[in-house]
Design an enzyme around this catalytic site. Structure first.
Site, PDB file in Angstrom:
ATOM      1  N   TRP A  87       0.662  -0.366   8.554  1.00 26.97           N
ATOM      2  CA  TRP A  87       0.710   1.067   8.863  1.00 26.97           C
ATOM      3  C   TRP A  87       0.425   1.246  10.343  1.00 26.97           C
ATOM      4  O   TRP A  87      -0.489   0.610  10.883  1.00 26.97           O
ATOM      5  CB  TRP A  87      -0.331   1.848   8.062  1.00 26.97           C
ATOM      6  CG  TRP A  87      -0.428   3.283   8.532  1.00 26.97           C
ATOM      7  CD1 TRP A  87       0.429   4.291   8.252  1.00 26.97           C
ATOM      8  CD2 TRP A  87      -1.415   3.829   9.406  1.00 26.97           C
ATOM      9  NE1 TRP A  87       0.049   5.453   8.887  1.00 26.97           N
ATOM     10  CE2 TRP A  87      -1.096   5.195   9.601  1.00 26.97           C
ATOM     11  CE3 TRP A  87      -2.544   3.307  10.045  1.00 26.97           C
ATOM     12  CZ2 TRP A  87      -1.860   6.041  10.411  1.00 26.97           C
ATOM     13  CZ3 TRP A  87      -3.310   4.141  10.855  1.00 26.97           C
ATOM     14  CH2 TRP A  87      -2.968   5.498  11.021  1.00 26.97           C
ATOM     15  N   GLU A 118       3.860   1.293   5.092  1.00 22.47           N
ATOM     16  CA  GLU A 118       3.244   2.552   4.688  1.00 22.47           C
ATOM     17  C   GLU A 118       3.630   3.689   5.619  1.00 22.47           C
ATOM     18  O   GLU A 118       3.494   3.587   6.841  1.00 22.47           O
ATOM     19  CB  GLU A 118       1.718   2.393   4.669  1.00 22.47           C
ATOM     20  CG  GLU A 118       0.979   3.662   4.290  1.00 22.47           C
ATOM     21  CD  GLU A 118      -0.527   3.473   4.299  1.00 22.47           C
ATOM     22  OE1 GLU A 118      -1.248   4.441   4.009  1.00 22.47           O
ATOM     23  OE2 GLU A 118      -0.990   2.351   4.617  1.00 22.47           O
ATOM     24  N   LYS A 139       3.607   7.993   6.751  1.00 20.32           N
ATOM     25  CA  LYS A 139       2.697   9.119   6.878  1.00 20.32           C
ATOM     26  C   LYS A 139       3.484  10.312   7.391  1.00 20.32           C
ATOM     27  O   LYS A 139       4.395  10.150   8.215  1.00 20.32           O
ATOM     28  CB  LYS A 139       1.546   8.798   7.829  1.00 20.32           C
ATOM     29  CG  LYS A 139       0.402   9.806   7.780  1.00 20.32           C
ATOM     30  CD  LYS A 139      -0.808   9.288   8.528  1.00 20.32           C
ATOM     31  CE  LYS A 139      -1.994  10.225   8.364  1.00 20.32           C
ATOM     32  NZ  LYS A 139      -3.212   9.696   9.010  1.00 20.32           N
ATOM     33  N   ASP A 181       0.807   6.590  -0.147  1.00 23.82           N
ATOM     34  CA  ASP A 181      -0.573   7.030  -0.005  1.00 23.82           C
ATOM     35  C   ASP A 181      -0.658   8.489  -0.425  1.00 23.82           C
ATOM     36  O   ASP A 181       0.118   9.321   0.033  1.00 23.82           O
ATOM     37  CB  ASP A 181      -1.034   6.864   1.451  1.00 23.82           C
ATOM     38  CG  ASP A 181      -2.506   7.182   1.644  1.00 23.82           C
ATOM     39  OD1 ASP A 181      -2.913   8.328   1.382  1.00 23.82           O
ATOM     40  OD2 ASP A 181      -3.253   6.293   2.098  1.00 23.82           O
ATOM     41  N   HIS A 212      -0.540  11.063   2.391  1.00 22.57           N
ATOM     42  CA  HIS A 212       0.402  10.915   3.493  1.00 22.57           C
ATOM     43  C   HIS A 212       1.686  11.714   3.332  1.00 22.57           C
ATOM     44  O   HIS A 212       2.713  11.370   3.917  1.00 22.57           O
ATOM     45  CB  HIS A 212       0.730   9.437   3.704  1.00 22.57           C
ATOM     46  CG  HIS A 212      -0.373   8.686   4.368  1.00 22.57           C
ATOM     47  ND1 HIS A 212      -0.224   7.419   4.890  1.00 22.57           N
ATOM     48  CD2 HIS A 212      -1.674   9.016   4.619  1.00 22.57           C
ATOM     49  CE1 HIS A 212      -1.360   7.004   5.407  1.00 22.57           C
ATOM     50  NE2 HIS A 212      -2.257   7.957   5.254  1.00 22.57           N
ATOM     51  N   HIS A 249      -1.940   3.777  -2.450  1.00 22.18           N
ATOM     52  CA  HIS A 249      -3.232   4.043  -1.849  1.00 22.18           C
ATOM     53  C   HIS A 249      -3.739   5.335  -2.475  1.00 22.18           C
ATOM     54  O   HIS A 249      -3.252   6.420  -2.177  1.00 22.18           O
ATOM     55  CB  HIS A 249      -3.121   4.185  -0.330  1.00 22.18           C
ATOM     56  CG  HIS A 249      -3.194   2.883   0.379  1.00 22.18           C
ATOM     57  ND1 HIS A 249      -3.243   2.779   1.751  1.00 22.18           N
ATOM     58  CD2 HIS A 249      -3.248   1.604  -0.087  1.00 22.18           C
ATOM     59  CE1 HIS A 249      -3.316   1.497   2.101  1.00 22.18           C
ATOM     60  NE2 HIS A 249      -3.313   0.775   0.998  1.00 22.18           N
ATOM     61  N   ASP A 270      -4.524  14.948   5.197  1.00 22.61           N
ATOM     62  CA  ASP A 270      -4.897  13.574   4.844  1.00 22.61           C
ATOM     63  C   ASP A 270      -6.360  13.341   5.198  1.00 22.61           C
ATOM     64  O   ASP A 270      -6.690  12.596   6.119  1.00 22.61           O
ATOM     65  CB  ASP A 270      -3.990  12.588   5.585  1.00 22.61           C
ATOM     66  CG  ASP A 270      -4.337  11.138   5.259  1.00 22.61           C
ATOM     67  OD1 ASP A 270      -4.762  10.880   4.127  1.00 22.61           O
ATOM     68  OD2 ASP A 270      -4.197  10.291   6.149  1.00 22.61           O
ATOM     69  N   ASP A 307      -8.757  12.096   3.226  1.00 25.46           N
ATOM     70  CA  ASP A 307      -9.345  10.900   2.616  1.00 25.46           C
ATOM     71  C   ASP A 307     -10.671  11.178   1.930  1.00 25.46           C
ATOM     72  O   ASP A 307     -11.659  10.485   2.149  1.00 25.46           O
ATOM     73  CB  ASP A 307      -9.506   9.790   3.662  1.00 25.46           C
ATOM     74  CG  ASP A 307      -8.175   9.240   4.113  1.00 25.46           C
ATOM     75  OD1 ASP A 307      -7.470   8.667   3.282  1.00 25.46           O
ATOM     76  OD2 ASP A 307      -7.836   9.379   5.302  1.00 25.46           O
ATOM     77  N   ASP A 347      -8.171   4.341  -0.708  1.00 31.07           N
ATOM     78  CA  ASP A 347      -8.228   4.622   0.731  1.00 31.07           C
ATOM     79  C   ASP A 347      -8.891   5.973   0.942  1.00 31.07           C
ATOM     80  O   ASP A 347      -8.249   7.015   0.883  1.00 31.07           O
ATOM     81  CB  ASP A 347      -6.821   4.607   1.338  1.00 31.07           C
ATOM     82  CG  ASP A 347      -6.855   4.689   2.852  1.00 31.07           C
ATOM     83  OD1 ASP A 347      -7.958   4.757   3.425  1.00 31.07           O
ATOM     84  OD2 ASP A 347      -5.777   4.684   3.481  1.00 31.07           O
TER      85      ASP A 347
END
Length: 420
Positions: A186, A227, A229, A260, A263, A287, A295, A297, A327
């Site tokens: 990524w 990956e 985003k 993800d 993302h 993820h 994003d 997390d 993640d």
């Protein structure tokens, strides 16, 4: 071993599921074979042990200052061990390149397997697998927001070399541990404001990736993933590695495509993408995270999307081609607790999906009996999942329900508090 009371509740719950043809024992056996890749960076706020004085870049932000963050590899491994002792099953640890455990002064374009030998020895002793990621952020060569797609060939070559070496580290993990390592690429590359040329950076990224992946590695030891985003802090207007870019690249080059949960656009979910992607992709990497408006997390909770991800994986028989990792990073709460909450919730969501009467629901759907489909899916939401979960936890030797929290609190008092 499960207590008599837990076993009694389990048998009663099992009978309810069995009435719909669900083999609970078989579901638990299958669950025990699923490995979650728990991310190391929750334990120290994505600082790592190479270039710890570097500021976080790449649109990454960790909020909070809860005491007890890991400061050394030994502290991080101790925290991981405590977390795993409270999570049922045997799993994996996901490392970033900046977590090298070495006495050498080494830059990212010079990492070698020997810089991670202590991690491998620890993983062997713990019975864990390892996954890996090149770290294309928090470095002087990433300070202007571009890495593999950088217009300066010298900077670009630095990151190409780093990613090449990361793949070799991943292959070393797989060979040594007998568990395939997923090495995920990524990069945060992008523009804060509207670019004139969206194509040229993507051409550079494609060419750079071709160089990174040119060396053939044993797929039994290492699998490559890419990956995407949608945007990041400092790259709000344009991200080079978009979903469309990596979906095309992954399909064309037989790479795992990473989805993800944070993302994509704020109202977009990844659960609905799994079935489509599974028809064309070599494999998938998830993820699992929790975006809150962006994003961000957040620690994974048992929300609707987590349940839907679990259902899609089970209903479509996709577990065999999907690698599941976590993640998130939250420094406002106990970091060990964050790992435990997020990982246990992910496993719970998979358990609920495994205990669904999928064949019965699919039959109703094919027959056009949408009334039964809706009624059964709703009723199963309140079936006694908790009794099955408690039995599974006790059979795996980990605390049931919230009892794990007291162990984390004790660990905080005895270990984490001394770190300041």
């Amino acid at each position: 071993m499960p207590s008599n009371e837990t076993t009694k509740q389990y048998e009663a719950a099992k009978a309810q599921y069995a009435a719909h043809g669900i083999d609970v024992d078989a579901a638990l056996k299958k669950l025990s074979e699923i490995k979650i890749s728990m991310h190391c960076w929750q334990g120290d706020d994505v600082r790592g042990f190479l270039n710890r004085d570097q500021d976080l870049t790449g649109g990454i932000a960790v909020t909070g200052n809860y005491p007890g963050a890991a400061r050394t590899p030994d502290e991080l491994r101790a925290d991981l061990e405590k977390a795993f002792s409270l999570i049922p099953g045997k799993h994996k640890v996901n490392l970033h390149a900046i977590y090298a455990d070495t006495d050498e002064k080494v830059d990212l374009d010079a990492i070698e397997p020997r810089h991670y030998e202590r991690w491998v020895e620890w993983a062997k002793a713990q019975g864990l697998g390892l996954d890996f990621n090149p770290t294309c952020f928090s470095h002087e060569n990433s300070k202007d927001g571009f890495t593999l797609s950088h217009a300066d060939p010298k900077v670009r070559d630095f990151w190409i070399e780093h990613c090449k070496r990361s793949r070799r580290v991943g292959a070393y993990f797989g060979e040594q541990l007998g568990q395939t390592c997923v090495t995920n690429v990524w990069v945060p590359d992008g523009f804060k404001d509207n670019p004139v040329d969206r194509l040229a950076p993507r051409k550079r990224l494609k060419d750079a990736l071709d160089e990174v992946f040119a060396e053939e590695l044993n797929p039994a030891h290492n699998l490559d993933a890419v990956e995407s985003k949608v945007f990041g802090l400092g790259a709000e207007a344009y991200t080079v590695g978009s979903h469309e870019f990596y979906m095309g690249y992954g399909l064309q080059n037989n790479k795992l495509i990473c989805l993800d949960a944070g993302h994509f656009h704020p109202t977009e979910v990844i659960s609905g993408k799994l079935s489509s992607l599974s028809l064309f992709a070599e494999g998938m990497l998830l993820h699992v995270s929790r975006p809150v408006r962006w994003d961000s997390d957040h620690v994974v909770i048992l929300d609707d999307e987590l349940y839907e991800i679990g259902k899609e994986l089970v209903r479509g028989d996709l577990l065999g081609k999907t690698h599941i990792g976590l993640d998130f990073f939250d420094a406002s709460i106990n970091r060990v607790a964050a790992w435990v909450i997020g990982t246990r919730n992910t496993i719970k969501a998979l358990l609920q999906a495994l205990l669904e009467p999928t064949d019965l629901l699919r039959k109703a759907e094919l027959e056009g009996d949408y009334t039964s489909r809706l009624a059964l899916t709703e009723e199963f939401k309140t079936y006694p999942l908790g009794a099955i979960w408690d039995y599974y936890c006790e059979s795996q030797g980990v605390p049931v329900r919230e009892r794990w929290l007291e162990e984390v609190k004790s660990y905080e008092r005895d270990v984490l508090a001394a770190r300041g």
